[in-house]
Design a protein around this motif. Structure first.
Motif: not given
Length: 128
Positions: A109-128
């Motif tokens: 669940r931690i790994n999945d949470l990391v994957a989710y959070l990594k999608q968002f750049d500083a402006s909040g746009k999804k990068t993946q």
């Protein structure tokens, strides 16, 4: 001998996939974080700071959020390893933090949470 090598390879492949990160599953994990944190283009600071662009950011640096001195002065730059340690037990990683969350213990669940959070750049746009 060939079957032993094949069995070992399949076992290792299974272990690797068990640790894979799943952003869709991470979004479900983030549901419990949503009580205090926001992500996305319209995210605002709430009980906790916005988590857009978390990885690579210095702890205590989101404009307009009132961090604890412990968090501001922790010297942490968020990366996967640091976040994973923190989210398991926030008060152990940063004694004096305002975050009252008891911690997420399940590694997947931690790994999945990391994957989710990594999608968002500083402006909040999804990068993946």
């Amino acid at each position: 001998m060939r079957s032993f090598v094949l069995s070992a390879a399949l076992l290792l492949a299974g272990i690797g996939s068990a640790q894979a990160q799943d952003a869709a599953a991470g979004e479900k994990v983030f549901a419990q974080c949503r009580a205090c944190h926001q992500v996305g283009e319209s995210a605002k600071n709430a009980v906790g700071p916005v988590l857009n662009g978390l990885f690579g950011r210095h702890s205590g640096s989101i404009e307009g959020y009132n961090y604890s001195p412990a968090n501001k002065n922790s010297g942490i730059t968020w990366d996967e390893a640091t976040f994973k340690e923190y989210i398991q037990n926030p008060r152990a990683k940063i004694p004096g933090t305002k975050m009252v969350y008891a911690g997420l213990k399940d590694e997947q669940r931690i790994n999945d949470l990391v994957a989710y959070l990594k999608q968002f750049d500083a402006s909040g746009k999804k990068t993946q």
